[in-house]
Write an enzyme that holds these catalytic residues in place. Structure first.
Site, mmCIF file in Angstrom:
data_model
loop_
_atom_site.group_PDB
_atom_site.id
_atom_site.type_symbol
_atom_site.label_atom_id
_atom_site.label_comp_id
_atom_site.label_asym_id
_atom_site.label_seq_id
_atom_site.Cartn_x
_atom_site.Cartn_y
_atom_site.Cartn_z
ATOM 1 N N ASP A 87 -5.632 -7.077 16.351
ATOM 2 C CA ASP A 87 -4.447 -7.587 15.657
ATOM 3 C C ASP A 87 -3.191 -7.402 16.507
ATOM 4 O O ASP A 87 -2.150 -6.964 16.023
ATOM 5 C CB ASP A 87 -4.284 -6.894 14.298
ATOM 6 C CG ASP A 87 -3.398 -7.691 13.343
ATOM 7 O OD1 ASP A 87 -3.246 -8.906 13.556
ATOM 8 O OD2 ASP A 87 -2.858 -7.091 12.393
ATOM 9 N N VAL B 194 7.097 3.876 4.273
ATOM 10 C CA VAL B 194 7.339 4.732 5.427
ATOM 11 C C VAL B 194 8.730 5.305 5.295
ATOM 12 O O VAL B 194 9.701 4.571 5.047
ATOM 13 C CB VAL B 194 7.216 3.958 6.754
ATOM 14 C CG1 VAL B 194 7.475 4.886 7.941
ATOM 15 C CG2 VAL B 194 5.840 3.336 6.885
ATOM 16 N N PHE C 12 0.806 -1.211 0.000
ATOM 17 C CA PHE C 12 0.000 0.000 0.000
ATOM 18 C C PHE C 12 0.846 1.271 0.000
ATOM 19 O O PHE C 12 0.308 2.359 -0.136
ATOM 20 C CB PHE C 12 -0.931 0.015 1.216
ATOM 21 C CG PHE C 12 -2.176 -0.809 1.018
ATOM 22 C CD1 PHE C 12 -3.373 -0.202 0.655
ATOM 23 C CD2 PHE C 12 -2.153 -2.178 1.159
ATOM 24 C CE1 PHE C 12 -4.525 -0.949 0.454
ATOM 25 C CE2 PHE C 12 -3.299 -2.942 0.962
ATOM 26 C CZ PHE C 12 -4.488 -2.328 0.606
#
Length: 433
Positions: A200, A91, A88
């Site tokens: 998660d 960073v 996606f």
């Protein structure tokens, strides 16, 4: 798996809230409905190892913020190197002329969000704003968007993640586990008090400061407004190896699922192994093991830690809840000053862990011009699709104060020639980076 800590006063400061609370506050893994028990490359907000992926290592001036300019645009940051990359986006390690510490800037491609339905990014944006004053959740300084990207401006945590630490150093000492578990429990208690279930919790989603303390990250799979006795009746989500039995069994569940995941995480810290499964099992085999098997505890594991893990890994969520009602009073936490922990004032534990250097490579320069130019050649986002990301922008109170320009007698007009809706255009990239 991996981890690393931070040293207060160097590159990050997790021992106190990054922004002062103000009145009037607004209130990977297994995708929804799917399953996966294999690790995947994820976007990370921390350093992995001691150096970044970068092509240039030159001294570079930070861009200045002139009166009237936008402190939250790509042009307002100096980018140094890539910290992580995933499907996606990426960073980047960055600095800002108005802020004293390194930052982690997470860029998420809108095109991938639209094609793959990854709108968890909008949930993460909301949760990060709601949790911005809590020292046990990764801190978001701001969020904005360009034509092609959703951008998160996050604190930089030099200690890495718990996954890397476990892979490198397990078994971890009981003293270190004690403080890390206390940090995570305080973070979970805060999230659950806000009606947020993380869903998660796993080693890759626990980041470490330079002092060795833990922060919870990656809130894309979180659900909100689940207060007891309400249960979430939607589809399960999370990483298969860390999901509680009630998630595998597609039953309604609540915040107790996060504590089951914590039990697996503590066992892995203490042994370097998953208590019930391995990554070569199929999804159905993982579900069967989590539902039916009990862990084997090595004889060298101390009795109090063993008892705590047993309570966390209760198959029945109601029994789990009953056994964890007074978790902070558990004998394993003897010697923990919970008041200090909750205030973020615990002593450093970096000496108990094997962590990377806390010094960020700010002397390096990342070739952002190439990235932006390649994005410009890709399919543009329609105005209709752009409306899906409305109200994404956010700036924390502390960052807003630090980046507010001082008025001058005759402030120059803002130079917008190098941005289009906050996005860098190729002709003006070189002066910025």
């Amino acid at each position: 798996m991996s981890t690393q800590p931070l040293t207060k006063g160097e590159n990050d400061d997790v021992n106190k809230p990054l922004d002062p609370p103000i009145s009037g506050n607004k209130p990977s893994s297994l995708a929804e409905g799917t399953s996966c028990n294999k690790p995947f490359k994820k976007l990370s907000l921390q350093a992995e190892g001691t150096s970044c992926n970068s092509t240039l290592a030159l001294p570079i001036p930070a861009p200045s913020i002139s009166p009237g300019s936008d402190p939250l645009s790509l042009a307002s940051f100096t980018f140094h190197c890539k910290l992580g990359e995933g499907g996606f986006g990426m960073v980047l390690l960055a600095s800002h002329s108005a802020y004293d510490h390194p930052l982690a800037v997470k860029l998420v491609r809108k095109s991938r969000v639209l094609v793959e339905g990854g709108f968890e990014v909008m949930v993460e944006r909301e949760v990060l704003e709601e949790t911005r004053h809590n020292v046990f959740c990764t801190h978001m300084f701001g969020a904005f968007q360009t034509n092609k990207y959703l951008v998160f401006v996050m604190e930089y945590l030099s200690g890495g993640d718990l996954e890397h630490l476990i892979q490198k150093s397990a078994p971890i000492s009981s003293d270190a586990i004690r403080y890390l578990a206390a940090d995570i429990i305080c973070g979970l208690r805060y999230l659950h008090s806000k009606g947020i279930i993380h869903r998660d919790i796993k080693p890759a989603n626990i980041l470490l400061s330079s002092t060795g303390h833990a922060k919870i990250c990656d809130f894309g799979l979180s659900v909100r407004d689940i207060f007891q006795p309400k249960k979430y009746a939607g589809q399960g989500a999370g990483t298969n190896l860390y999901c509680a039995p009630e998630v595998h069994n597609r039953q309604p569940y609540d915040a107790m699922v996060d504590y089951f995941s914590l039990g697996i995480l503590l066992y892995e810290m203490a042994t370097g192994e998953h208590p019930l499964c391995d990554c070569y099992m199929s999804d159905s085999e993982v579900a069967d093991a989590i539902n039916q098997e009990d862990p084997m505890y090595p004889p060298e594991m101390i009795a109090d830690l063993k008892d705590l893990i047993r309570r966390l890994l209760r198959k029945n969520p109601e029994r789990r809840r009953m056994d964890l009602q007074d978790v902070q009073e558990h004998p394993f936490f003897q010697g923990i000053n919970w008041t200090e922990v909750e205030l973020g004032q615990s002593p450093p534990i970096s000496h108990l862990l094997s962590l990377p250097s806390p010094k960020a490579p700010l002397h390096q320069k990342f070739n952002m011009a190439y990235i932006m130019a390649s994005e410009e050649r890709k399919t543009s986002i329609t105005s209709e699709d752009q409306r899906l990301f409305i109200n994404f922008k956010f700036m924390s109170e502390g960052f807003a104060m630090k980046t507010s320009p001082q008025p001058s007698e005759s402030p120059p007009p803002p130079d917008k020639s190098c941005t289009v809706d906050g996005e860098i255009t190729p002709k003006n990239l070189m002066p910025v980076w």
